[in-house]
Design an enzyme around this catalytic site. Structure first.
Site, short mmCIF file in Angstrom:
data_model
loop_
_atom_site.label_atom_id
_atom_site.label_comp_id
_atom_site.label_asym_id
_atom_site.label_seq_id
_atom_site.Cartn_x
_atom_site.Cartn_y
_atom_site.Cartn_z
N ASP A 71 0.82 -1.20 0.00
CA ASP A 71 0.00 0.00 0.00
C ASP A 71 0.86 1.26 0.00
O ASP A 71 2.02 1.25 0.40
CB ASP A 71 -0.90 0.03 1.24
CG ASP A 71 -2.04 -0.95 1.17
OD1 ASP A 71 -2.02 -1.84 0.32
OD2 ASP A 71 -2.96 -0.84 2.01
N HIS A 124 3.41 -2.30 3.42
CA HIS A 124 3.49 -0.97 2.83
C HIS A 124 4.85 -0.70 2.20
O HIS A 124 5.86 -1.21 2.69
CB HIS A 124 3.23 0.10 3.91
CG HIS A 124 1.85 0.06 4.48
ND1 HIS A 124 1.48 -0.88 5.43
CD2 HIS A 124 0.75 0.82 4.22
CE1 HIS A 124 0.19 -0.69 5.74
NE2 HIS A 124 -0.26 0.33 5.03
#
Length: 349
Positions: free
Chosen positions: A67, A221
């Site tokens: 992400d 992430h």
């Protein structure tokens, strides 16, 4: 915001496809006494699973996804993925793509799946219908602008915050499939000191060495060098333990995009069909792409630099949030040199 997007939303509302449920506040909290996990609201942040959402990988498989890119920490991740021949899904934030188009292209040119993480990483259940369309639509637009017209097939809600209203808009206006996760590293908290690299590594090792049913979709992430290094350090163990590591669409043998199988080959045109449905048939052979969608008319709403407002409201509360926006503020997309030749819209599904 393009008129075609507004019309698609209005048509979905009129058809009864968008439920009228209570909105949360700016922090994603509903009014007191509201059960966010009920079937009426079914917010995925409350672990409510709705049919059509993706939560688990098939047995023995591990979905590789990240992400919040593209960021300055992303190139090291992309270099590693490339060295391993590993495809991944990148749930990218629109404003980050705007600021880092060259880094975006590194992921795209590697052949990775580009998916949406909205324009500015806000609590989606707090937004109006129009602003939800804007968050998703402008992200679709900038991905298409830089990828030869490809439209993301998958999206991941920031903070996991998506309820039946948000989910319905994503599906019925833009044809997006929501992807969640079944394990959370909390790796985005490493730079803030709320967790540590050692704690993230411990979680990853526990899951990698755990049961293979269901398969894993781990929330990770590309937000910092620490979060990137946590994945790189854990990857050899994933392979050693026999996990079949794939991008999200590759887990299920699905196309990467709504209108293209992957990052090479033909791209089918999709546009709003006021009456009836459009279908796009995709196969791994790019030459087999066909579409029943008519070509957009010259009067269709189109993206152009002259339609872009320079007014931007900026939210700098944390590094995990980006610029706030409204449905009328595409945040300077007009600065891009390669607008696509058709408006990005989708039929009601």
């Amino acid at each position: 915001m393009p008129a075609a997007w507004k019309q698609a939303l209005a048509s979905a509302v009129t058809a009864g496809l968008i439920p009228n449920i209570v909105r949360s506040n700016a922090q994603g909290n509903y009014p007191a006494g509201t059960n966010s996990g009920s079937k009426t609201i079914c917010n995925s942040a409350a672990q409510c699973r709705e049919e059509g959402d993706v939560w688990d990988a098939p047995d023995g498989k591990l979905g590789v996804s990240f992400d919040d890119g593209p960021t300055e920490s992303s190139p090291a991740l992309y270099k590693f993925l490339n060295s391993q021949g590993q495809r991944a899904t990148h749930f990218m934030i629109g404003i980050n793509i705007k600021h880092n188009p060259g880094i975006f292209l590194q992921a795209f040119e590697h052949g990775d799946d580009i998916a949406s993480h909205t324009w500015s990483h806000r609590f989606m259940s707090s937004l109006s219908n129009e602003d939800i369309v804007a968050e998703l639509g402008w992200t679709q637009q900038i991905i298409a602008d830089l990828s030869g017209g490809r439209m993301a097939k998958h999206w991941r809600p920031p903070f996991g915050d998506s309820d039946n209203r948000v989910r319905a808009i994503a599906k019925h206006v833009f044809g997006l499939t929501q992807v969640n996760w079944n394990k959370d590293t909390d790796d985005w908290e490493i730079p803030t000191g709320q967790t540590s690299l050692a704690q993230v590594t411990k979680k990853l090792n526990q899951w990698i060495n755990g049961p293979k049913s269901p398969g894993l979709i781990i929330l990770e992430h590309e937000l910092s060098s620490q979060s990137v290094n946590a994945f790189i350090a854990a990857y050899p163990a994933m392979k050693a333990k026999g996990w079949d590591t794939r991008s999200i669409p590759d887990l299920f043998g699905q196309p990467y995009y709504l209108n293209a199988w992957d990052n090479s080959g033909a791209v089918a045109a999709l546009n709003l069909i006021p009456a009836g449905n459009a279908t796009v048939s995709l196969t791994p052979s790019s030459a087999a792409i066909t579409t029943s969608a008519a070509a957009p008319s010259s009067s269709a709403a189109r993206f152009s630099s002259t339609s872009v407002s320079a007014a931007v409201a900026t939210n700098t509360a944390t590094s995990h949030k980006n610029s706030a926006m409204s449905s009328s503020l595409p945040l300077g997309l007009g600065s891009l040199a390669c607008p696509i030749a058709f408006v990005i819209t989708h039929v009601l599904l």
